[in-house]
Design an enzyme around this catalytic site. Structure first.
Site, mmCIF file in Angstrom:
data_model
loop_
_atom_site.group_PDB
_atom_site.id
_atom_site.type_symbol
_atom_site.label_atom_id
_atom_site.label_comp_id
_atom_site.label_asym_id
_atom_site.label_seq_id
_atom_site.Cartn_x
_atom_site.Cartn_y
_atom_site.Cartn_z
ATOM 1 N N ASP A 94 -6.541 10.452 -5.043
ATOM 2 C CA ASP A 94 -5.896 9.481 -4.167
ATOM 3 C C ASP A 94 -4.556 9.095 -4.791
ATOM 4 O OD1 ASP A 94 -5.519 7.778 -2.079
ATOM 5 O OD2 ASP A 94 -7.214 6.473 -2.495
ATOM 6 N N ASN A 95 -3.696 8.467 -4.008
ATOM 7 C CA ASN A 95 -2.429 7.931 -4.512
ATOM 8 C C ASN A 95 -1.580 9.000 -5.205
ATOM 9 O OD1 ASN A 95 -2.915 5.286 -3.594
ATOM 10 N ND2 ASN A 95 -4.214 4.884 -5.370
ATOM 11 N N CYS A 107 0.845 -1.190 0.000
ATOM 12 C CA CYS A 107 0.000 0.000 0.000
ATOM 13 C C CYS A 107 0.882 1.242 0.000
ATOM 14 C CB CYS A 107 -0.918 0.006 1.224
ATOM 15 S SG CYS A 107 -2.024 1.430 1.246
#
Length: 886
Positions: free
Chosen positions: A288-289, A156
């Site tokens: 996100d990310n 992750c």
């Protein structure tokens, strides 16, 4: 020396500790009949023993994932739901190179899609800039494409984020150092499948979308097309994991697996592949990310969406990273006077690189980075290369041609006990083949991703009854689990150096910057406000209030405030710092500059402080009612009554025996305690269950949220449970946007509304505000209002206030329908069974069944219940304006 010179037995001994897991039962579905296994003990690792969970955990039973068994050892990072978990670091490491599906980390954004039909019929499409759009099934992949099996590590992007959150809160939740796992994935080459669709000239990206429906659409992201088509990148459409079908949490029945890149690119429950000329415009790809520049604050990122749309800040390849598994956090080693110079302790851990780059060295320091020594590296991935082509777990294992490294390695180093005894900490850092080395300092960013500074374990030198020992302390513990040297010294963490100040000549005497807070003031505003100006705005139509000495105009937010206009009106012309800072989120704080109008002058601050003191003095002459919406009042804890193992009734004595509480039906009050260590205010809202006419005392029903191995318990409920009798507690109120005046007449945000029928839906302790209104209707024989109460619980003994509810229903059968539903009902249970969800609501709560007159829904329960109920009610005819969430 490197592990390339070690025997297989030596490397296995160093990499694994003894397993506690039971062997896989004979009827386990760990592998299918078609999955080929080695006939003899191979030179490469096989999956660890596994026992698929068969029981749904209690914490999951009231969530949308209530059908899904899971391993109880996993640490929950975002509460009960959605399911985001990591294994305890020691358990993860002890499994060895490969991770069992039970302990493999999970990142879910919402409920797990449930596959009702044959998994072989699972469909997905390839569309967009292709000459031949395709609709394929999992059966097609199995029958018409070559199956391949590879070991792949997934990580992750938030791995080790807890360290960043200790320094300064990011927008992400607190991963520890176990957001990483490795498995044998079986499937087909994504590039081979895409070639059948024939991407058009100009196509550059492959966008993917899953089946998990979320608040902002389906989860989706993209990678570059040339990566997908490159066999050295190893991108797969996977259906198997360690020789068995994917588990639901890991993408069953089909997912993308993108080696060497962050886990967020490996879309689970895959439904669509779209070939495009531009990166994905999916909400989750944009928001996100990403690693935004470190100077971008939470409020700046919220106000300027261009930061998120800049593809330069999107994360793909993993960064070089490492962590220490042993010594474990809080592990102790006793020091014997007879310890010889030859005795050593083996420090062990993991390391990984990104983009297929190999970890070429791991270094350990015992003197805070002044000198380093090389650790041994065991690259278990190499043993699969050396095995040559063969059929393995349903696919072809063929890696000898590929030099890319897509798996973690394990490192170890024997350190003489005498050296550990002279050291204060153990640092580790890794370097990959392109000479990317872990940095000393943290790169903080608003999402808290890709955290990879040196991993430091502190050594404490302790003596107990003459026995010397070493105790080891990791930087943090995941989620809300307390512990870690960073938490202990966080006031010494400087923004310029994201680690404990080392006290060297270079850092001695340098000022330590305070932890940055979300800006709540309007930049450049120099307006000064006097106490006289402030007190002119203590009215309902123009309330000003003060937080941290700054003045805010609450008028524009009166209608939209989730707690109702009264919450702002009650704060008018007062210092509301305690309440605001204790209750509101970072997002709410970031909204405050919009309402900021100036700073209170010193005379005004002194006046507010003296006003609080005079209010305390005025408590000597109590009013006929106890509560005051503009001041905290004190009551004494008189008794505690245990209702069940986790529920108590707290009885508080008011200022005098003839005093009523002064709480209108449908409203609630705030309770304030203070943390005994930090003295920070802990404030929560509750609805007493005592009669509004009760004099001298009030009764508050509280569910206690105890600490568990997975999460920290509830601050307020645990604090209340530990209060001694006779202790003072602060109260303030009433607050809330709803009042029941009787005979169906209500006030909702100060607007009158006549109701003929109530639908009251609650779960667990959410009964308390519902019970208050229900009781008022039932006790008034002249009140014609009809009530349907739907009360959901797990066990029969969990139903709160049941005796009183049953009595009211029995005595008012003509205007009351009382429905209980249990998820774990006894065999002789005559009520409803199951969760409060769409099927049950459709059967008992359709809008048409409540007649043509004005009807209203009152809802109170855990957030997942409220969310699912809201969606289900909309589908059966109810409108948003007819629903009120307590």
């Amino acid at each position: 020396m490197t592990s390339d010179t070690m025997t297989k037995e030596e490397s296995m001994q160093l990499r694994r500790a003894p397993m506690d897991l039971p062997p896989t039962p004979p009827d386990s579905d760990q592998s299918s009949d078609a999955a080929e296994k080695p006939d003899s003990d191979p030179d490469y690792d096989l999956p660890p023993p596994t026992r698929p969970p068969t029981e749904v955990l209690e914490v999951d039973k009231k969530t949308p994932d209530g059908w899904l068994p899971r391993d109880s050892r996993l640490i929950r990072l975002t509460g009960v739901h959605p399911f985001n978990v990591e294994a305890p670091l020691s358990d993860l490491y002890n499994e060895g190179f490969l991770t069992s599906p039970e302990l493999f980390y999970v990142r879910n954004h919402g409920p797990v899609p449930k596959v009702e039909s044959d998994a072989l019929d699972w469909e997905f499409t390839i569309e967009g800039m292709v000459e031949q759009p395709l609709k394929l099934t999992l059966r097609d992949l199995l029958e018409h494409h070559e199956q391949k099996t590879y070991p792949i590590t997934l990580v992750c992007a938030g791995n080790r984020r807890k360290e960043q959150n200790v320094v300064r809160k990011t927008k992400g939740f607190s991963w520890g150092a176990a957001g990483v796992s490795t498995a044998l994935f079986t499937g087909v080459s994504m590039g081979d499948v895409l070639r059948y669709a024939k991407p058009k000239r100009g196509a550059r990206y492959v966008c993917m979308e899953g089946a998990d429906k979320l608040p902002n659409g389906y989860y989706g992201t993209s990678v570059k097309l040339n990566w997908v088509l490159d066999p050295n990148r190893g991108m797969m459409l996977a259906h198997g994991m360690n020789g068995e079908p994917l588990r639901p949490d890991h993408g069953y029945p089909l997912r993308a697996v993108i080696p060497g890149q962050i886990g967020g690119r490996s879309v689970k429950w895959l439904k669509r592949i779209i070939v495009t000329a531009e990166p994905s415009d999916n909400w989750y790809h944009l928001w996100d990310n990403r690693v935004l520049p470190t100077m971008v604050s939470p409020e700046e990122s919220a106000n300027n969406e261009n930061w998120w749309k800049d593809e330069r800040y999107a994360i793909y390849d993993l960064s070089t990273n490492s962590a220490t598994a042993y010594p474990a956090h809080d592990e102790k080693i006793s020091l014997s006077p007879d310890t010889t110079p030859e005795e050593t302790y083996t420090v062990r851990g993991y390391a990984y690189g990104g983009g297929g780059r190999r970890i070429t060295r791991v270094e350990v320091s015992l003197d805070r980075g002044r000198t380093w020594r090389l650790a041994n590296i065991d690259y278990a991935e190499d043993r699969y290369r050396e095995a040559g082509p063969q059929q393995f777990y349903g696919g072809t294992l063929d890696m000898e041609w590929r030099e890319s490294c897509f798996c973690w390695c394990f490192w170890n180093l024997g350190i003489p006990m005498s050296e550990l005894e002279r050291s204060d900490d153990i640092f580790v850092r890794a370097m990959d083949e392109s000479m990317n080395v872990q940095p000393r300092d943290m790169y903080w960013s608003v999402l808290g991703m890709m955290n990879n500074p040196w991993f430091r374990v502190v050594i404490h030198h302790e003596t107990n009854d003459g026995q010397k020992s070493l105790r080891f302390e990791h930087p943090t513990q995941p989620a809300l689990i307390p512990g870690g040297w960073m938490e202990r010294v966080k006031k010494e963490l400087a923004n310029g150096y994201w680690g404990e100040r080392l006290g060297s000549d270079e850092t001695a005497g340098q000022p330590v910057e305070e932890e940055k807070q979300v800006a709540m003031t309007k930049e450049g505003l120099k307006n000064t406000i006097t106490i006289h100006d402030l007190r002119k705005h203590d009215k309902e139509d123009a309330p000003w209030f003060v937080v941290n000495g700054e003045v805010y105009d609450g008028t524009p937010f009166l209608k939209e405030h989730p707690g109702g206009a009264q919450s702002i009106i009650s704060a008018a012309a007062l210092d509301s710092t305690d309440e605001f800072m204790a209750i509101h989120s970072e997002t709410a704080k970031a909204m405050m500059p919009e309402y900021h109008i100036g700073s209170l002058d010193d005379e005004g601050k002194a006046a507010l402080a003296s006003g609080e003191a005079s209010q305390a003095d005025s408590d000597a002459t109590p009013s006929p009612t106890f509560l005051d919406s503009r001041a905290w009042k004190k009551a004494i804890l008189q008794s505690k009554t245990t209702v069940s193992w986790d529920t108590r009734i707290f009885t508080f004595k008011l200022e005098r025996d003839d005093q009523t509480l002064g709480l209108p039906t449908g409203q609630h009050l705030m309770i304030r305690l203070r943390d005994p260590v930090t003295r920070e205010a802990i404030i929560r809202s509750y609805t007493p269950i005592s009669e509004t006419s009760q004099r001298g005392t009030m009764d508050v029903l509280v569910k206690i949220y105890f600490d568990t191995p997975q999460r920290k318990g509830g601050k307020m409920s645990l604090a209340m449970d530990s209060l001694p009798l006779g202790h003072f507690v602060d109260f303030k109120g009433p607050i809330g946007k709803f009042k029941y005046l009787g005979n169906g007449q209500c006030l909702v945000n100060q607007l009158e509304r006549q109701v003929k029928r109530f639908l009251m839906i609650c779960g667990g302790s959410g009964i308390t505000p519902i019970y208050q209104v229900f009781r008022a209707v039932m006790q008034d024989k002249g009140d014609p209002t009809q009530c349907v109460v739907l009360d959901g619980n797990r066990l029969l003994e969990d139903i709160l206030c049941k005796t009183n509810l049953d009595g009211f229903a029995r005595d008012n059968a003509e205007k009351c329908k009382l429905l209980y539903t249990l998820t774990q009902a006894p065999e002789d249970w005559a009520g409803l069974r199951g969760r409060i969800a769409a099927p049950l609501l459709k059967e008992h709560c359709e809008r048409a069944s409540f007649g043509a007159g004005d009807a209203m829904v009152l809802i109170c329960g855990p957030e997942p219940l409220e969310k699912s109920v809201h969606e289900a009610l909309l589908e059966i005819g109810w409108r948003d304006e007819d629903m009120l969430f307590f």
